[in-house]
Enzyme design. Structure first.
Site, short mmCIF file in Angstrom:
data_model
loop_
_atom_site.label_atom_id
_atom_site.label_comp_id
_atom_site.label_asym_id
_atom_site.label_seq_id
_atom_site.Cartn_x
_atom_site.Cartn_y
_atom_site.Cartn_z
N ASP A 1 -15.41 1.96 3.02
CA ASP A 1 -15.14 0.57 3.41
C ASP A 1 -16.35 -0.34 3.23
OD1 ASP A 1 -12.48 0.96 4.05
OD2 ASP A 1 -12.93 1.55 6.10
N ARG B 1 0.83 -1.21 0.00
CA ARG B 1 0.00 0.00 0.00
C ARG B 1 0.87 1.26 0.00
NH1 ARG B 1 -4.82 -0.95 4.21
NH2 ARG B 1 -5.60 0.93 3.21
N ARG C 1 -12.47 -7.50 4.40
CA ARG C 1 -13.80 -7.08 3.94
C ARG C 1 -14.29 -7.90 2.75
NH1 ARG C 1 -14.89 -3.33 7.60
NH2 ARG C 1 -13.22 -1.88 8.14
N SER D 1 -8.94 11.78 2.20
CA SER D 1 -8.37 10.71 3.02
C SER D 1 -8.35 11.14 4.48
CB SER D 1 -6.95 10.37 2.58
OG SER D 1 -6.33 9.53 3.54
#
Length: 441
Positions: free
Chosen positions: A321, A123, A400, A168
């Site tokens: 999310d 990431r 997720r 963000s």
């Protein structure tokens, strides 16, 4: 790997509680560790991500203990009091821990190395490195601004005014936390509002923080540095991102009537529930109240036939999310659901757009992938066929994806095989047992 086939198990009934909010749990440990005195936290999410934050704050001098009743006691070192960690800080899978702690370390005269698991090490951290470098911190990162990464903090740092190039909450929070130990006023300008737990909690701990709205609608957040934070007692509400899986499950499975208790409904986080209501979902808020500056309610959810919609991209920051589980809801809706503006999903724990397209197709859904979202043609309320024998959904170590496809499984004819359930522990260790208790006759 720990594969599992999730199958239909009847309607979801009764009352359940979901674990504490992940965002608030991280921040309560961090800010408690910077306060002078003892902060007490109940309802803390004891997932791997939050435990990574607690371990890092311990390594930098805070005393953090859990008592037999599940209350966490945090004895802080004071702003400016973080100590040099003796070894690398292992962030596990937690992007939140990494980015927020980079902000804290950047304005202390210490050096820390951040390491993480395979997923976290892919990431990008550049979006946090940029503003913190402007404040004077120095970074040695792996190619592409990734972990492992060594940060040399500076004190006194230079206060900055920083306009977020991309919405963000993590970057915003990193700069605000860096501002705590920086002389003068540090300013973050946020063109699109994102979750505001950091602002609420910084104020709650006694930081001097203001939020104004500029002429162009942007939020202008200022924090005065060299703050003295006061310890707090915090009751962490249930995580809306965790509640989302059970809300969608109850909407999709015929005969369901479920109450999810104590769900945090911060408006910067709860857009999924509004979107599901627009699709025709029966979601009722009971016993609305405020806990520690955060709105909370119990959600009563009843089985509903959903209708596809075009999801307004303006809601993306308030449910970033929750899109994987929204995709599952859309797969069983009547008609077409179109999502756009989801570029951020491509740099989450996995590329959630392509991972969910592949997963849903494997389970029998009709899905088209675009550059910035998915177009899903729903079944009109019929269960998905499920995955064929020998075929399993690839979760890419993403909690997720695993949980969203578990929900697809209980709303399918033949079940959905998930290749690995281990990542679920990062955010929701009791997910599988809670799912079993909600569907138990």
């Amino acid at each position: 790997m720990r594969p599992r086939r999730f199958t239909a198990n009847g309607p979801l009934k009764g009352r359940i509680g979901v674990p504490g909010d992940k965002s608030i749990s991280h921040r309560s440990i961090m800010l408690g560790a910077l306060a002078v005195g003892e902060t007490r936290v109940t309802g803390l999410l004891e997932g791997e991500d939050v435990l990574s934050t607690a371990a890092a704050m311990r390594a930098m001098g805070a005393t953090i203990e859990r008592d037999a009743d599940g209350m966490w006691h945090v004895h802080g070192v004071g702003v400016g009091g973080l100590l040099q960690p003796q070894q690398a800080l292992d962030m596990g899978n937690s992007g939140t821990s990494t980015r927020l702690l980079m902000g804290l370390v950047a304005t202390h005269p210490i050096t820390a190395t951040f390491v993480g698991d395979a997923s976290l090490s892919k990431r990008p951290m550049g979006r946090v490195i940029d503003p913190l470098s402007t404040m004077g911190a120095e970074f040695t990162a792996s190619p592409g601004g990734r972990l492992p990464l060594t940060l040399r903090g500076i004190s006194p740092a230079v206060p900055i005014e920083y306009r977020l190039p991309v919405a963000s909450a993590q970057v915003k929070s990193a700069v605000l936390l860096a501002g705590l130990n920086t002389p003068g006023v540090t300013t973050v300008i946020e063109p699109i509002p994102t979750r505001d737990h950091s602002e609420r909690m910084l104020r709650g701990f006694g930081a001097e923080l203001t939020v104004d709205v500029a002429a162009d609608g942007a939020r202008v957040i200022r924090v005065r540095g060299e703050a003295e934070l006061k310890p707090q007692d915090i009751a962490v509400p249930g995580d809306p991102s965790s509640a989302a899986f059970f809300v969608v499950a109850a909407l999709l499975v015929e005969g369901s009537d479920l109450v999810v208790e104590n769900v945090g409904l911060n408006p910067t986080r709860a857009a999924l529930f509004d979107v599901l209501r627009l699709m025709g979902g029966s979601i009722e808020e009971l016993n609305r109240r405020e806990v520690g500056g955060e709105p909370v309610a119990d959600l009563r959810v009843r089985h509903s036939l959903l209708t596809g919609i075009d999801v307004d991209p303006a809601v993306v920051p308030s449910m970033v999310d929750e899109f994987p589980v929204l995709f599952v809801a859309a797969a069983l809706a009547k008609g077409r659901t179109v999502t756009t503006g989801l570029e951020e999903l491509r740099v989450k724990e996995s590329d959630r757009i392509s991972a969910m397209r592949a997963a849903l197709e494997l389970a029998g859904a009709t899905v088209t992938e675009t550059e910035d979202g998915l177009i899903i043609d729903g079944t009109g309320g019929d269960p998905l066929p499920g995955t064929a024998e020998g075929a399993s959904v690839v979760t890419h170590l993403d909690h997720r994806i695993a949980m969203s496809m578990a929900i697809a499984g209980i709303a399918s004819r033949n079940g959905v095989e998930v290749d690995d359930t281990r990542p679920i522990a990062t955010s929701f260790p009791v997910f599988e047992s809670l799912l079993e208790s909600a569907t138990r006759p």
